[in-house]
Design a protein around this motif. Structure first.
Motif, mmCIF file in Angstrom:
data_model
loop_
_atom_site.group_PDB
_atom_site.id
_atom_site.type_symbol
_atom_site.label_atom_id
_atom_site.label_comp_id
_atom_site.label_asym_id
_atom_site.label_seq_id
_atom_site.Cartn_x
_atom_site.Cartn_y
_atom_site.Cartn_z
ATOM 1 N N UNK A 55 -2.704 -2.151 -5.398
ATOM 2 C CA UNK A 55 -2.650 -0.850 -6.089
ATOM 3 C C UNK A 55 -2.781 0.301 -5.087
ATOM 4 N N UNK A 56 -3.597 0.119 -4.078
ATOM 5 C CA UNK A 56 -3.712 1.149 -3.044
ATOM 6 C C UNK A 56 -2.379 1.297 -2.309
ATOM 7 N N UNK A 57 -1.754 0.180 -1.964
ATOM 8 C CA UNK A 57 -0.455 0.231 -1.291
ATOM 9 C C UNK A 57 0.601 0.878 -2.188
ATOM 10 N N UNK A 58 0.539 0.597 -3.484
ATOM 11 C CA UNK A 58 1.469 1.228 -4.426
ATOM 12 C C UNK A 58 1.245 2.737 -4.499
ATOM 13 N N UNK A 59 -0.019 3.151 -4.505
ATOM 14 C CA UNK A 59 -0.330 4.581 -4.550
ATOM 15 C C UNK A 59 0.187 5.281 -3.289
ATOM 16 N N UNK A 60 -0.011 4.672 -2.140
ATOM 17 C CA UNK A 60 0.499 5.233 -0.878
ATOM 18 C C UNK A 60 2.024 5.341 -0.942
ATOM 19 N N UNK A 61 2.653 4.280 -1.370
ATOM 20 C CA UNK A 61 4.112 4.242 -1.505
ATOM 21 C C UNK A 61 4.585 5.350 -2.451
ATOM 22 N N UNK A 62 3.911 5.482 -3.590
ATOM 23 C CA UNK A 62 4.274 6.511 -4.557
ATOM 24 C C UNK A 62 4.093 7.918 -4.018
ATOM 25 N N UNK A 63 2.968 8.160 -3.348
ATOM 26 C CA UNK A 63 2.721 9.485 -2.762
ATOM 27 C C UNK A 63 3.768 9.822 -1.709
ATOM 28 N N UNK A 95 9.629 11.153 -14.231
ATOM 29 C CA UNK A 95 10.591 10.548 -15.163
ATOM 30 C C UNK A 95 11.194 9.265 -14.602
ATOM 31 N N UNK A 96 11.559 9.296 -13.346
ATOM 32 C CA UNK A 96 12.235 8.153 -12.724
ATOM 33 C C UNK A 96 11.284 7.019 -12.365
ATOM 34 N N UNK A 97 10.036 7.353 -12.085
ATOM 35 C CA UNK A 97 9.063 6.358 -11.612
ATOM 36 C C UNK A 97 7.741 6.483 -12.363
ATOM 37 N N UNK A 98 7.736 6.216 -13.652
ATOM 38 C CA UNK A 98 6.514 6.427 -14.434
ATOM 39 C C UNK A 98 5.318 5.611 -13.945
ATOM 40 N N UNK A 99 5.553 4.405 -13.487
ATOM 41 C CA UNK A 99 4.455 3.573 -12.990
ATOM 42 C C UNK A 99 3.908 4.086 -11.675
ATOM 43 N N UNK A 100 4.788 4.356 -10.738
ATOM 44 C CA UNK A 100 4.345 4.905 -9.452
ATOM 45 C C UNK A 100 3.678 6.253 -9.657
ATOM 46 N N UNK A 101 4.258 7.073 -10.528
ATOM 47 C CA UNK A 101 3.685 8.383 -10.800
ATOM 48 C C UNK A 101 2.226 8.248 -11.245
ATOM 49 N N UNK A 102 1.975 7.339 -12.154
ATOM 50 C CA UNK A 102 0.602 7.142 -12.634
ATOM 51 C C UNK A 102 -0.351 6.827 -11.480
ATOM 52 N N UNK A 103 0.129 6.079 -10.520
ATOM 53 C CA UNK A 103 -0.712 5.688 -9.387
ATOM 54 C C UNK A 103 -0.945 6.819 -8.384
ATOM 55 N N UNK A 104 -0.171 7.887 -8.466
ATOM 56 C CA UNK A 104 -0.348 9.015 -7.541
ATOM 57 C C UNK A 104 -1.415 9.996 -8.017
ATOM 58 N N UNK A 105 -1.950 9.801 -9.210
ATOM 59 C CA UNK A 105 -2.831 10.806 -9.815
ATOM 60 C C UNK A 105 -4.264 10.788 -9.290
ATOM 61 N N UNK A 106 -4.771 9.631 -8.950
ATOM 62 C CA UNK A 106 -6.172 9.524 -8.540
ATOM 63 C C UNK A 106 -6.349 10.048 -7.122
ATOM 64 N N UNK A 107 -7.415 10.817 -6.924
ATOM 65 C CA UNK A 107 -7.742 11.279 -5.568
ATOM 66 C C UNK A 107 -8.105 10.058 -4.724
#
Length: 187
Positions: A55-63, A95-107
């Motif tokens: 999940x951390x790697x996904x958040x980095x990827x999303x950011x 819109x295009x990446x709802x899952x990744x977007x969700x993971x970008x929200x947490x500080x």
């Protein structure tokens, strides 16, 4: 244990991002990811530190993806035009990446250096764009928080199907952003 040939962190993260965007973040499990990649779950541990590490790697990827999209749309723009471009890129990403977007929200946790850096780069772009308005450093952070909250609220309501009226959603966003920016110029 030797890592499986052809299986690497970028491949794992991209596959997990696909699951998150198609089915939601909660559907990203080591079992679902292993199945998608055609490997056994233990093979993933050669590349990630469990589900939390994934999940951390996904958040980095999303950011990083969000930052790249914003940078692309921001070129040669300043002031209101730049802020509107950032907003459009942000909403398009959500819109295009709802899952990744969700993971970008947490500080990010400050102990996760790469995660914290990815978040800092995005905030720096926003603060840098706000320099046009000649705000001090503290005020810039407040304005970034408000801007982000406005965009997240919009993205979240849209994702949940909350905009059922016939008026164009993008036009609503533009009107709200113009009002926000008008207030910013007057402060």
């Amino acid at each position: 244990m030797t890592p499986r040939k052809g299986l690497d962190l970028p491949t794992i993260v991209a596959a997990a991002a696909g699951i998150a965007d198609a089915s939601g973040v909660e559907e990203v499990t080591l079992a679902s990811l292993a199945q998608k990649l055609g490997v056994r779950s233990p093979s993933l541990y050669n590349h990630i530190k469990g589900l939390t590490g994934l999940r951390i790697q996904l958040a980095i990827y999303g950011l990083k993806k969000l930052t790249a999209v914003i940078n692309d749309d921001l070129k040669d723009k300043e002031g209101d035009e730049a802020m509107l471009a950032i907003a459009a890129a942000y909403i398009a990403f959500a819109r295009a990446h709802p899952g990744l977007y969700e993971l970008t929200l947490r500080a990010p946790d400050t102990g996760e250096k790469e995660y914290a850096e990815a978040g800092r780069v995005l905030v720096d772009i926003l603060v840098g764009t706000l320099s046009y308005y000649e705000l001090d450093a503290d005020m810039s952070i407040h304005i970034v928080r408000g801007f982000r909250s406005l965009l997240h609220g919009f993205a979240s309501i849209e994702q949940k199907g909350g905009f059922g009226m016939p008026q164009a959603v993008d036009e609503s966003l533009k009107i709200v952003l113009q009002a926000y920016l008008k207030g910013l110029r007057q402060s």
